[in-house]
Write a protein that holds these residues in place. Structure first.
Motif, mmCIF file in Angstrom:
data_model
loop_
_atom_site.group_PDB
_atom_site.id
_atom_site.type_symbol
_atom_site.label_atom_id
_atom_site.label_comp_id
_atom_site.label_asym_id
_atom_site.label_seq_id
_atom_site.Cartn_x
_atom_site.Cartn_y
_atom_site.Cartn_z
ATOM 1 N N PHE A 96 0.833 -1.203 0.000
ATOM 2 C CA PHE A 96 0.000 0.000 0.000
ATOM 3 C C PHE A 96 0.866 1.251 0.000
ATOM 4 O O PHE A 96 0.627 2.198 -0.756
ATOM 5 C CB PHE A 96 -0.910 -0.011 1.231
ATOM 6 N N PHE A 97 1.903 1.219 0.830
ATOM 7 C CA PHE A 97 2.761 2.408 0.961
ATOM 8 C C PHE A 97 3.476 2.716 -0.350
ATOM 9 O O PHE A 97 3.510 3.868 -0.790
ATOM 10 C CB PHE A 97 3.768 2.176 2.087
ATOM 11 N N ILE A 98 4.028 1.668 -0.970
ATOM 12 C CA ILE A 98 4.734 1.877 -2.240
ATOM 13 C C ILE A 98 3.763 2.409 -3.296
ATOM 14 O O ILE A 98 4.054 3.374 -4.012
ATOM 15 C CB ILE A 98 5.389 0.565 -2.714
ATOM 16 N N ALA A 99 2.583 1.788 -3.364
ATOM 17 C CA ALA A 99 1.605 2.229 -4.361
ATOM 18 C C ALA A 99 1.129 3.649 -4.074
ATOM 19 O O ALA A 99 0.899 4.433 -4.991
ATOM 20 C CB ALA A 99 0.423 1.272 -4.377
ATOM 21 N N SER A 100 1.022 3.973 -2.782
ATOM 22 C CA SER A 100 0.546 5.320 -2.461
ATOM 23 C C SER A 100 1.601 6.369 -2.803
ATOM 24 O O SER A 100 1.269 7.490 -3.175
ATOM 25 C CB SER A 100 0.168 5.413 -0.982
ATOM 26 N N LEU A 101 2.873 5.981 -2.705
ATOM 27 C CA LEU A 101 3.928 6.900 -3.151
ATOM 28 C C LEU A 101 3.749 7.209 -4.628
ATOM 29 O O LEU A 101 3.896 8.354 -5.068
ATOM 30 C CB LEU A 101 5.303 6.269 -2.934
ATOM 31 N N ALA A 102 3.456 6.170 -5.390
ATOM 32 C CA ALA A 102 3.268 6.357 -6.827
ATOM 33 C C ALA A 102 2.020 7.195 -7.089
ATOM 34 O O ALA A 102 2.016 8.058 -7.970
ATOM 35 C CB ALA A 102 3.154 5.010 -7.517
ATOM 36 N N GLU A 103 0.967 6.970 -6.307
ATOM 37 C CA GLU A 103 -0.257 7.753 -6.484
ATOM 38 C C GLU A 103 -0.008 9.222 -6.202
ATOM 39 O O GLU A 103 -0.581 10.097 -6.831
ATOM 40 C CB GLU A 103 -1.345 7.259 -5.519
ATOM 41 N N ALA A 104 0.848 9.483 -5.235
ATOM 42 C CA ALA A 104 1.122 10.866 -4.852
ATOM 43 C C ALA A 104 2.209 11.492 -5.717
ATOM 44 O O ALA A 104 2.624 12.613 -5.469
ATOM 45 C CB ALA A 104 1.524 10.930 -3.388
ATOM 46 N N ASN A 105 2.683 10.752 -6.736
ATOM 47 C CA ASN A 105 3.773 11.234 -7.598
ATOM 48 C C ASN A 105 5.014 11.602 -6.800
ATOM 49 O O ASN A 105 5.715 12.561 -7.112
ATOM 50 C CB ASN A 105 3.343 12.449 -8.412
ATOM 51 N N LEU A 110 -1.283 25.964 -6.182
ATOM 52 C CA LEU A 110 -2.439 25.083 -6.027
ATOM 53 C C LEU A 110 -2.043 23.639 -6.341
ATOM 54 O O LEU A 110 -2.444 22.692 -5.640
ATOM 55 C CB LEU A 110 -3.545 25.541 -6.982
ATOM 56 N N LEU A 111 -1.223 23.470 -7.372
ATOM 57 C CA LEU A 111 -0.740 22.128 -7.705
ATOM 58 C C LEU A 111 0.129 21.581 -6.574
ATOM 59 O O LEU A 111 0.068 20.398 -6.241
ATOM 60 C CB LEU A 111 0.061 22.169 -9.013
ATOM 61 N N PHE A 112 0.902 22.466 -6.013
ATOM 62 C CA PHE A 112 1.775 22.070 -4.915
ATOM 63 C C PHE A 112 0.950 21.672 -3.696
ATOM 64 O O PHE A 112 1.243 20.697 -3.015
ATOM 65 C CB PHE A 112 2.675 23.255 -4.581
ATOM 66 N N LEU A 113 -0.101 22.460 -3.479
ATOM 67 C CA LEU A 113 -1.027 22.179 -2.381
ATOM 68 C C LEU A 113 -1.634 20.793 -2.561
ATOM 69 O O LEU A 113 -1.741 20.007 -1.613
ATOM 70 C CB LEU A 113 -2.125 23.242 -2.395
ATOM 71 N N SER A 114 -1.983 20.472 -3.810
ATOM 72 C CA SER A 114 -2.568 19.167 -4.086
ATOM 73 C C SER A 114 -1.553 18.059 -3.838
ATOM 74 O O SER A 114 -1.900 17.000 -3.317
ATOM 75 C CB SER A 114 -3.034 19.099 -5.537
ATOM 76 N N GLU A 115 -0.309 18.330 -4.223
ATOM 77 C CA GLU A 115 0.714 17.294 -4.055
ATOM 78 C C GLU A 115 0.886 16.949 -2.579
ATOM 79 O O GLU A 115 0.941 15.775 -2.196
ATOM 80 C CB GLU A 115 2.035 17.780 -4.647
ATOM 81 N N TYR A 116 0.948 17.993 -1.753
ATOM 82 C CA TYR A 116 1.091 17.718 -0.318
ATOM 83 C C TYR A 116 -0.225 17.226 0.268
ATOM 84 O O TYR A 116 -0.231 16.481 1.229
ATOM 85 C CB TYR A 116 1.608 18.962 0.408
ATOM 86 N N GLY A 117 -1.342 17.653 -0.342
ATOM 87 C CA GLY A 117 -2.643 17.179 0.105
ATOM 88 C C GLY A 117 -2.781 15.680 -0.080
ATOM 89 O O GLY A 117 -3.256 14.971 0.818
ATOM 90 N N ILE A 118 -2.326 15.179 -1.226
ATOM 91 C CA ILE A 118 -2.474 13.743 -1.466
ATOM 92 C C ILE A 118 -1.502 12.947 -0.607
ATOM 93 O O ILE A 118 -1.790 11.828 -0.179
ATOM 94 C CB ILE A 118 -2.338 13.390 -2.969
ATOM 95 N N MET A 119 -0.363 13.560 -0.288
ATOM 96 C CA MET A 119 0.541 12.911 0.671
ATOM 97 C C MET A 119 -0.165 12.683 1.994
ATOM 98 O O MET A 119 -0.109 11.603 2.583
ATOM 99 C CB MET A 119 1.768 13.794 0.935
ATOM 100 N N LEU A 120 -0.820 13.750 2.449
ATOM 101 C CA LEU A 120 -1.541 13.647 3.724
ATOM 102 C C LEU A 120 -2.684 12.654 3.610
ATOM 103 O O LEU A 120 -2.909 11.839 4.503
ATOM 104 C CB LEU A 120 -2.071 15.035 4.111
ATOM 105 N N LEU A 121 -3.374 12.712 2.472
ATOM 106 C CA LEU A 121 -4.531 11.838 2.282
ATOM 107 C C LEU A 121 -4.127 10.368 2.348
ATOM 108 O O LEU A 121 -4.721 9.579 3.093
ATOM 109 C CB LEU A 121 -5.183 12.143 0.929
ATOM 110 N N VAL A 122 -3.110 9.988 1.588
ATOM 111 C CA VAL A 122 -2.738 8.566 1.590
ATOM 112 C C VAL A 122 -2.131 8.164 2.933
ATOM 113 O O VAL A 122 -2.280 7.011 3.352
ATOM 114 C CB VAL A 122 -1.772 8.228 0.428
ATOM 115 N N SER A 123 -1.509 9.103 3.621
ATOM 116 C CA SER A 123 -0.978 8.772 4.947
ATOM 117 C C SER A 123 -2.121 8.521 5.927
ATOM 118 O O SER A 123 -2.091 7.546 6.686
ATOM 119 C CB SER A 123 -0.098 9.906 5.467
#
Lengths: 362, 271
Positions: A216-225, A253-266
């Motif tokens: 899950f963690f590896i895949a979530s890294l890929a999901e979060a780019n 805003l794109l940057f916000l999304s990138e960190y947002g998805i990091m938080l989301l998958v975490s």
């Protein structure tokens, strides 16, 4: 519901500030540097200085870009990530969960996959070869890695018999109904349901979930780019990947999304595997640590404590993501596909089979 | 079979290398609690990390690595000790020092090592942007007033700011000194003219003003000084034409004989 919306918005914004600062400092320490030191004490205000700079920058739209879609793409990316927060239970009770739908996890996966659309749109409408290449890579990567991600989530769903994230979370501690045994094996005869704490977290209830968590963690890294799967952005080969042409606040805003998805998958990882908003301390005899550290669900204290524990655990996972990023070099495209299809997917399938059998035996 | 074992071996090596990589970055992050000691390159441990791990960064303007004592950095001239001998100008391979000397009417004072000062410097400019940091000027300086300091960070926004002036005379003071000297020369000339006109014929050989500047150090020329001065004063009504011809003539005449004559000169000066 409105509380959850506001809290999620504030959370995502704060997360980008904290995340950028922590990432800079952490990467600096791993490379024997100091990181930001000049703006404010320990460089604490550096992120705000950068935000002010971004605010002042011009929002440039390339002449050859498809203007409307180009302008809309970052919003699609941001909304797909922000939307996914709506089903996330940030604490016990109902206050900090936007939607209590029974199909929460399914909905979440559906909304996240819209992210691909936004990225593809951003890259394609930029009318720039680097952006387009980044977008194509991103689409291929996200579609591939959604399979191991989905399969690892599926295993948890099979064991929890629920798609409602709040229910999956609630099963992993002292507020759960019914009896629970150590490592999920009744034969041991050790009842841990009333002890709670780390003993009833999913990874301890079903120990093999630890391996699934790694998938899950590896895949979530890929999901979060995130590195080492950041080939859609690959700054050393594609300038900025799909967001090459963006500038100013739209880039932010794109940057916000990138960190947002990091938080989301975490947060998702914590909810599915690491005991959600439960504290790690079990009740031991007269020291009812779990009761003390979890409060009562529905009360203000209980909600605050749950939120606190969830965030603590999520940020440990975010730190782990950063640690991985500053350790591993970027994968080649073929290695990326190899890892997804030939390694992670078979492993995930294997564990889905095991979880199915396990849930029959339980 | 071999394909399968290769597959698992690849996974195993992937896991191992990831673990090793993570351990390495963790080690560095953990040792980032402290900074490295500043080591000079002479240190035998310099190229082997040894126990000296931690953060490398030197927060430059706040902390600096000490420079070697014999390092050659920014030039500094201690004007009070300068006898305006012009040696630094002559030896400089890139001509970055510029001096505008004014003769004094008498002894101005003594430097801290006792050398007599007989000249003022209206201008003592060192253009550090031209300087090649060879340090020759500091070695020829007889009073050791021209030194290379340990200051190495003197970057500026305008290249003109790289010209450092060391003269301690204001333009007004310099003009005053010039006038005083002209007046002095004029007075002397008047005296000499009234005393004897016949001496002039002899001096035509020496012709130049230049011998005047040098003789300060050359004992053999000393007796001729006053006579030369008289000569000089006839053409120059203005100061500048007088000083200008001095330079071109000075160098070619000076160079061939420069080296062998140094030892006797310095001895004489000290005596």
């Amino acid at each position: 519901m409105w509380i959850a919306l506001l809290i999620c918005l504030v959370l995502i914004s704060l997360n980008v500030v904290v995340g950028v600062y922590v990432e800079r400092k952490l990467s600096a320490f791993m490379q024997d540097r100091l990181g930001p030191t000049e703006v404010g004490k320990w460089g604490l205000l550096q992120v705000f200085a950068d935000l002010l700079k971004l605010l002042q920058k011009e929002d440039i739209v390339p002449f050859a870009a498809q203007r409307k879609l180009f302008l809309a793409a970052p919003w699609i990316i941001f909304l797909s990530i922000f939307g996914a927060f709506s089903v996330i239970p940030l604490s016990s009770g109902v206050w900090l969960q936007g939607s209590q739908t029974e199909m929460g996890l399914m909905l979440l996966m559906g909304i996240i996959s819209l992210d691909t659309l936004g990225i593809l749109l951003a890259g394609w409408t930029s009318n720039n070869k680097y952006s387009l290449l980044g977008a194509i890579r991103s689409a291929a990567q996200l579609v591939s890695y959604e399979i191991p991600l989905g399969l690892s989530i599926l295993s948890v769903v099979i064991l929890s018999s629920s798609l409602n994230l709040q229910e999956i979370a609630g099963q992993q501690g002292i507020f759960a109904e019914g009896e629970q045994y150590l490592f999920g094996i009744k034969y041991t005869g050790i009842e841990v349901g009333s002890m709670g704490g780390i003993l009833t977290w999913n990874v301890v209830r079903m120990p093999f979930l630890f391996f699934l968590f790694i998938v899950f963690f590896i895949a979530s890294l890929a999901e979060a780019n995130r590195a080492p799967f950041d080939i859609p952005e690959a700054e050393s080969e594609l300038v900025g990947g799909f967001h090459t042409e963006y500038s100013g606040m739209r880039w932010a805003l794109l940057f916000l999304s990138e960190y947002g998805i990091m938080l989301l998958v975490s947060i998702l990882g914590v909810i599915l595997f690491w005991g959600a908003w439960y504290s790690p301390f079990p009740n031991i005899g007269r020291f009812v640590l779990a009761d003390w550290t979890n409060g009562t669900p529905g009360t203000l204290l209980g909600t605050a404590l749950g939120f606190f524990w969830l965030m603590m655990k999520s940020y440990i996972l975010i730190a782990l993501q950063m640690w991985v990023r500053w350790t591993l070099p970027r994968l080649r495209v073929d290695q990326l596909m190899y890892l997804s299809w030939k390694v992670l997917t078979p492993i995930a399938l294997f564990f889905v089979a095991i979880s199915s059998v396990w849930s029959l035996l339980k | 079979m071999s394909a399968i074992s290769l597959y698992f071996k690849a996974i195993l090596s992937g896991v191992k290398s990831t673990r090793n990589g993570m351990a390495l970055t963790w080690k560095h992050a953990w040792s980032a609690r402290k900074s490295r000691n500043i080591q000079q390159v002479q240190d035998p441990e310099y190229f082997s990390a040894g126990e000296n791990t931690g953060i490398f960064t030197l927060e430059y303007p706040h902390e600096k690595i000490p420079v070697p004592v014999n390092g050659r950095y920014q030039l500094h001239n201690e004007m009070d000790d300068c006898i305006v001998c012009d040696k630094c100008v002559k030896v400089c391979p890139v001509d970055c020092i510029e001096i505008d000397p004014i003769k004094a009417t008498g002894l101005v004072g003594h430097t801290s090592d006792g050398s007599p000062i007989r000249l003022y410097a209206a201008k003592f400019d060192i253009d550090m942007s031209k300087c090649c940091f060879c340090g020759l000027c500091t070695t020829v300086c007889p009073t050791e007033c021209l030194t290379m300091t340990s200051e190495y960070d003197f970057s500026v926004f305008d290249v003109k700011e790289h010209t450092f002036g060391f003269a301690n005379l204001s333009p007004e003071q310099a003009d005053e000194k010039r006038q005083l000297y002209e007046q002095f020369v004029a007075e002397k000339e008047a005296m000499k003219a009234s005393a004897s006109v016949s001496v002039e014929a002899l001096e035509n050989k020496e012709g130049d003003e230049k011998p005047v500047a040098k003789p300060a150090f050359k004992p053999s020329f000393k007796p001729k000084m006053p006579i030369a001065k008289i000569e000089e004063s006839i053409p120059p009504v203005v100061e500048n034409p007088a000083t200008e011809p001095e330079k071109p003539a000075a160098k070619p005449a000076f160079k061939p004989s420069f080296k062998p004559k140094i030892p006797p000169k310095t001895q004489d000066d000290h005596e």
